[in-house]
Write an enzyme that holds these catalytic residues in place. Structure first.
Site, short mmCIF file in Angstrom:
data_model
loop_
_atom_site.label_atom_id
_atom_site.label_comp_id
_atom_site.label_asym_id
_atom_site.label_seq_id
_atom_site.Cartn_x
_atom_site.Cartn_y
_atom_site.Cartn_z
N GLY A 99 0.78 -1.24 0.00
CA GLY A 99 0.00 0.00 0.00
C GLY A 99 0.81 1.28 0.00
O GLY A 99 0.27 2.35 -0.26
N GLY A 100 2.10 1.18 0.33
CA GLY A 100 2.95 2.36 0.27
C GLY A 100 2.61 3.40 1.33
O GLY A 100 1.88 3.15 2.29
N THR A 101 3.15 4.60 1.14
CA THR A 101 2.98 5.69 2.11
C THR A 101 1.52 6.05 2.30
O THR A 101 1.04 6.19 3.42
CB THR A 101 3.77 6.93 1.64
OG1 THR A 101 5.16 6.64 1.62
CG2 THR A 101 3.52 8.11 2.57
N HIS A 147 -28.94 25.35 -5.91
CA HIS A 147 -28.90 26.24 -4.74
C HIS A 147 -29.42 25.49 -3.52
O HIS A 147 -30.38 24.73 -3.63
CB HIS A 147 -29.79 27.47 -5.00
CG HIS A 147 -29.91 28.37 -3.81
ND1 HIS A 147 -28.92 29.27 -3.47
CD2 HIS A 147 -30.89 28.48 -2.87
CE1 HIS A 147 -29.30 29.92 -2.37
NE2 HIS A 147 -30.50 29.45 -1.98
#
Length: 461
Positions: free
Chosen positions: A38-40, A445
């Site tokens: 998964g790395g950093t 809106h």
């Protein structure tokens, strides 16, 4: 000696999807990882920090609830529980990524450390102590980066924190000093202030967020000061002294004044260094710059044919989404025979302070340096209906446009959900939609994006 069609060193946000896609394309593939899949990003970066940022925001919102007519008493921060939640999310993401690799036919996962022993040959010391040599037609370096540790007198004698180790704290620091006033330092500084720490941020430059426009930097400074976070700029650490456990004294020079700062913890957030020192790149003849970043061309190939570098290890923008885009470029070029490059891709990013800072394209400083004929649109969040209704009035929106073509050149959105608002403008930039069209576009809106109408009405044609 085992031969593969492709070997990926590192399992970060470029390495994992690339390994899977190459294997699915029929290539005999191996991915080498020294610690966690998964790395950093998954393990010590985006995933854990943003999980903890969410906890810090919950504290902040609870303390401000009275402004909305909601009375909340006895707010308590349980850092052990916050850490446990964070760890659970990390484990979920990590195990999912690993299962995805393990279930991919034609893909081998090797846990160990790799180093080059020839241009297309790797020597791998596996976690079980066995060493083997591997060769491949294509090798992809995806080893990422780590915290840069500055040469400060006394630093190595104290238990300083990094962006990795601070994630494992189970007690709230009494006084946290953050060395570095950029993205990582600011996120952690605000987070721990909201958890209850006294926080001081030290920055050697004239202002924090030196890459951003001065008005954006100043706005962030004011927001932090509003949360009683001390920011000292033009400040250098002269010496760090450890008196006893959780009691440090910092001798600093702030401008022309010498000061002493007593604190319990110090976080080093002064930048990132590529993890290339143990790769043996010189043996393979792979060129790097002075900082150790792997040098690549516009198609991410090094000077050695068939060897590529992806993600933070090559320098440049150090963002997860850039690493992922690196993977898509090399995969499509190699497997689908496309001709993509990194030369003209957009580089969006978001700093997850509160409010967020979403950025895309040119800043005003960059437009000025390029000598462009540009106009600036600005609106404070205190004039945005959605912000007023939700009590999120801190920050501002700013856009840079080409005065001749009316195209959007860049934007800085310092606002609640600033990253999402920025992404709307990025899509407009990608599609060539000019600011005069956005000015009269029909948005739902009340949304934050609707305020882009008012933002571009600030520009006089």
């Amino acid at each position: 000696m085992k031969h593969f069609d492709a070997i990926i060193i590192g399992s970060g946000q470029a390495g994992v999807p690339l390994a899977k896609k190459l294997a699915l394309a029929g290539k005999k593939t191996a991915i080498i990882e020294k610690k966690h899949i998964g790395g950093t990003c998954i393990n010590v970066g985006c995933t854990p920090t943003k999980a903890m940022v969410a906890s810090a925001r919950a504290v902040y919102q609870a303390k401000r609830a009275n402004e909305l007519g909601i009375e909340i008493h006895d707010i308590k921060v349980n850092l052990k529980k916050i850490k446990s939640r964070k760890d659970g999310i990390v484990e979920s993401f990590r195990s999912s990524a690993q299962k995805g690799l393990e279930s991919t036919k034609g893909l081998k996962i090797i846990f160990g450390e790799a180093r080059f022993s020839a241009p297309k040959e790797l020597t791998v010391l596996a976690s079980d102590g066995i060493e083997e040599k591997l060769t491949a037609d294509w090798i992809f370096i995806d080893t990422g980066a780590k915290t840069t540790i500055p040469d400060l007198d006394g630093l190595l004698e104290v238990d300083y924190l990094t962006s990795t180790t601070i994630l494992d704290l189970e007690e709230i620091p009494k006084h946290l000093v953050v060395v570095g006033g950029n993205y990582i330092g600011l996120e952690f500084g605000q987070m721990f202030r909201r958890f209850g720490s006294k926080v001081t941020i030290l920055e050697k430059s004239k202002r924090i967020m030196g890459r951003e426009d001065e008005d954006i930097s100043n706005e962030i400074s004011e927001i932090f000061k509003g949360e009683e976070i001390d920011i000292l700029t033009e400040t250098q650490i002269v010496r760090i002294i450890k008196k006893q456990k959780n009691q440090l004294i910092l001798d600093v020079k702030a401008g022309n004044q010498n000061k002493k700062i007593e604190c319990s913890h110090i976080l080093i957030a002064t930048g990132r260094t590529p993890q290339t020192e143990k790769l043996g790149l010189e043996i393979a003849g792979i060129k790097t710059d002075k900082k150790g970043n792997v040098l690549v061309n516009e198609k991410l190939e090094t000077n050695v044919k068939g060897v590529f570098a992806l993600g933070d290890v090559k320098g440049g923008p150090a963002f997860t989404h850039i690493a992922y885009n690196d993977y898509t470029i090399v995969y499509r070029n190699l497997i689908e025979n496309t001709n993509y490059t990194i030369s003209d891709r957009p580089v969006p990013y978001c700093m997850f302070t509160d409010p967020q800072l979403g950025r895309i394209g040119l800043s005003e400083n960059e437009a000025k340096e390029k000598g462009l004929n540009y106009k600036v649109a600005k609106i404070p969040m205190s004039q945005v209906a959605r912000g007023i209704e939700t009590n999120e009035t801190l920050g501002m929106m700013k856009a840079i446009v080409d005065a001749d073509t009316k195209k959007i050149l860049g934007a800085s959105i310092l606002a609640s959900e600033g990253g999402e608002i920025m992404s709307v403008l990025e899509m407009a930039m990608e599609g060539g939609i000019t600011y005069d069209r956005i000015r009269y576009c029909v948005f739902a809106h009340p949304t934050y994006s609707e305020s882009l109408n008012n933002l571009f009405m600030k520009i006089e044609d």
